[in-house]
Design a protein around this motif. Structure first.
Motif, PDB file in Angstrom:
ATOM      1  N   GLU A  41      50.575  44.232  40.367  1.00  0.00           N
ATOM      2  CA  GLU A  41      49.922  43.313  39.423  1.00  0.00           C
ATOM      3  C   GLU A  41      49.730  41.980  40.119  1.00  0.00           C
ATOM      4  N   LEU A  42      48.483  41.523  40.129  1.00  0.00           N
ATOM      5  CA  LEU A  42      48.156  40.320  40.903  1.00  0.00           C
ATOM      6  C   LEU A  42      47.098  39.513  40.157  1.00  0.00           C
ATOM      7  N   HIS A  43      47.488  38.316  39.694  1.00  0.00           N
ATOM      8  CA  HIS A  43      46.546  37.426  38.996  1.00  0.00           C
ATOM      9  C   HIS A  43      45.794  38.174  37.883  1.00  0.00           C
ATOM     10  N   ASP A  44      46.556  38.883  37.054  1.00  0.00           N
ATOM     11  CA  ASP A  44      46.010  39.640  35.921  1.00  0.00           C
ATOM     12  C   ASP A  44      45.123  40.807  36.350  1.00  0.00           C
ATOM     13  N   HIS A  45      45.174  41.185  37.619  1.00  0.00           N
ATOM     14  CA  HIS A  45      44.443  42.348  38.110  1.00  0.00           C
ATOM     15  C   HIS A  45      45.435  43.464  38.451  1.00  0.00           C
ATOM     16  N   ALA A  46      45.055  44.697  38.146  1.00  0.00           N
ATOM     17  CA  ALA A  46      45.815  45.857  38.612  1.00  0.00           C
ATOM     18  C   ALA A  46      45.202  46.276  39.946  1.00  0.00           C
ATOM     19  N   LEU A  47      45.827  45.858  41.041  1.00  0.00           N
ATOM     20  CA  LEU A  47      45.328  46.124  42.391  1.00  0.00           C
ATOM     21  C   LEU A  47      46.278  47.087  43.090  1.00  0.00           C
ATOM     22  N   GLY A 339      33.782  39.165  42.071  1.00  0.00           N
ATOM     23  CA  GLY A 339      34.086  38.070  42.993  1.00  0.00           C
ATOM     24  C   GLY A 339      35.339  38.269  43.816  1.00  0.00           C
ATOM     25  N   LEU A 340      35.993  39.423  43.678  1.00  0.00           N
ATOM     26  CA  LEU A 340      37.224  39.684  44.425  1.00  0.00           C
ATOM     27  C   LEU A 340      36.914  40.565  45.636  1.00  0.00           C
ATOM     28  N   LEU A 341      37.296  40.104  46.818  1.00  0.00           N
ATOM     29  CA  LEU A 341      37.110  40.866  48.043  1.00  0.00           C
ATOM     30  C   LEU A 341      38.469  41.290  48.587  1.00  0.00           C
ATOM     31  N   ALA A 342      38.522  42.484  49.151  1.00  0.00           N
ATOM     32  CA  ALA A 342      39.738  42.987  49.796  1.00  0.00           C
ATOM     33  C   ALA A 342      39.411  43.250  51.256  1.00  0.00           C
ATOM     34  N   VAL A 343      40.145  42.616  52.152  1.00  0.00           N
ATOM     35  CA  VAL A 343      39.919  42.770  53.591  1.00  0.00           C
ATOM     36  C   VAL A 343      41.118  43.488  54.197  1.00  0.00           C
ATOM     37  N   VAL A 344      40.845  44.562  54.940  1.00  0.00           N
ATOM     38  CA  VAL A 344      41.902  45.398  55.496  1.00  0.00           C
ATOM     39  C   VAL A 344      42.078  45.109  56.974  1.00  0.00           C
TER      40      VAL A 344
END
Length: 445
Positions: A41-47, A339-344
């Motif tokens: 749980e991250l900033h009200d997001h289920a990531l 607007g959320l990006l995930a960089v691996v």
């Protein structure tokens, strides 16, 4: 039956045992299902603790999802095989059309942008030679050596083969197993077109499979125990098993006909060493593994921000502090994550020597430079998540343990056990199902 560890291997093992008619207890130390591929749980997001991508070749995983009633269309974004960089001046643009194999690869190669004629001939030569060899080496070597043997161009290595190797094996090419790499290519590039599809989860990883597995286990009369860290195993004189945690939880005060240890390799080693039985020597895992980290950097921008594609490859250049290898536009996966990006950053040992703030700043600047968008340099917030032991180092000739142990009613499962694939979700699912089937057969004998 008891399955210890509710990662993807443990959930698949428990589900298979349940399908075979056994009463199963699935035991997990954490409060969230999924192991090293789980929800956060991250900033009200289920990531997720790490952004993942699956392949159409993941037959066992996709079949299990179907069995569990998971709708593939709503759970996964399916994209054709592609390797697209933000710009083609130094990058490349390679997208396979929806045509039968191997025609889809041929057309993609002919239409690829950013590759010279020499690069395209090099790629065609690799594919032809690998097929002629039936994707098998007489003796394993490193991926770097394999690419050199196949006369692959510097640009093709830099923009395709090395990123694919690091993404699939989470091991740098100079240390990565060429045979395991060829196994992955065989089942994706070398098979039907659909097997090369790239599948990006829309759901968090715990919902994608483990939680559905837990529901089925409970519906079939089994139990799922969270927050129970098993510390020791005992094989009684009646050849039945007992587990004990540090709190002597009564929920574990049962006798089981069989056990599957589906934790990570190091925890499994420690747990097997606790077995105290005068008649049988404690089984052991003799392989010594080294490990590689994976880091995911989440960057939140204004909700209006959207990339032209759901994901891009990025050229990592550590000397320029460009650590990112792939970027995913989460807003194209889930409506609540605009607007959320995930960089691996796979095999991220050098990257995580920096602080999280330094790493996030560097990655944001890399995105701004790669996409030529200055606004990407200043996200609203960021979060860096690193799994320091995300996978074992998939090195040439590595001998991985079998599911079966020296005790007939005890099996191990995990992405580190013997198999064709590296440490992936598919490897975990296959291992769990195989351990469950073998345990069932043993008890029926």
């Amino acid at each position: 039956m008891a399955v210890i560890g509710a990662g993807w291997a443990g959930c698949s093992a428990a589900t298979r045992l349940s399908e075979l008619g056994h009463q199963v207890t699935l035991i997990e130390a954490a409060r969230t299902l999924g192991g090293r591929a789980r929800r956060v749980e991250l900033h009200d997001h289920a990531l997720d603790n790490g952004q993942h991508i699956l392949l159409g070749a993941y037959s066992a995983t996709l079949a299990l999802m179907k069995t569990l009633g998971i709708d593939r269309t709503s759970a996964l974004l399916t994209l054709p095989l592609q390797m697209c960089y933000p710009g083609t001046e130094s990058g490349m643009h390679f997208v396979a059309p929806k045509l039968p194999a191997p025609l889809h690869l041929l057309i993609a190669l002919l239409k690829a942008k950013g590759l010279s004629r020499a690069d395209k001939l090099s790629l065609a030569r690799f594919s032809t030679t690998a097929r002629w060899m039936d994707w098998q080496l007489h003796q394993d070597c490193s991926v770097s050596e394999l690419l050199q043997r196949f006369d692959q161009t510097e640009k093709l290595c830099r923009l395709m083969w090395i990123p694919l190797c690091i993404a699939a094996l989470n091991t740098p090419p100079e240390r990565a197993s060429a045979q395991i790499f060829l196994n992955v290519l065989r089942d994706s590039l070398g098979a039907k077109r659909a097997t090369s599809d790239m599948l990006i989860p829309r759901l968090d990883l715990s919902r994608l499979l483990p939680e559905a597995a837990a529901r089925q286990i409970q519906q079939n009369g089994g139990k799922v125990l969270l927050g129970n860290a098993v510390k020791s195993l005992t094989l009684n004189t009646d050849q039945r098993w007992q587990c004990e945690d540090s709190h002597s939880d009564p929920a574990l005060a049962q006798n089981w006909d069989g056990i599957i240890v589906a934790t990570d390799a190091e925890h499994a080693k420690r747990l097997l060493a606790t077995i105290d039985n005068k008649e049988l020597a404690a089984p052991s895992i003799s392989t010594t593994f080294s490990y590689e980290p994976i880091t995911t950097c989440y960057l939140q921008y204004q909700s209006s921000l959207q990339l032209p594609r759901a994901f891009y490859a990025l050229e990592d250049q550590p000397e320029r502090q460009h650590w990112g290898q792939f970027v995913f536009d989460r807003g194209q996966l889930h409506a609540s994550q605009q607007g959320l990006l995930a960089v691996v950053v796979s095999a991220s040992g050098a990257a995580i020597e920096h602080s999280h703030a330094e790493l996030a700043t560097a990655i944001a600047k890399q995105l701004a430079a790669n996409f030529q968008r200055p606004d990407l340099a200043t996200p609203l917030w960021h979060k860096v998540i690193s799994e320091k032991r995300a996978t074992y180092s998939c090195t040439p000739g590595l001998v991985r343990p079998e599911n079966k142990t020296s005790i007939s009613s005890l099996f191990i499962a995990g992405d580190y056990t013997a198999g064709d694939y590296p440490a992936t979700l598919e490897a975990a699912v296959r291992s769990g199902q195989q351990a469950a089937s073998q345990l069932h057969q043993q008890l029926q004998a």
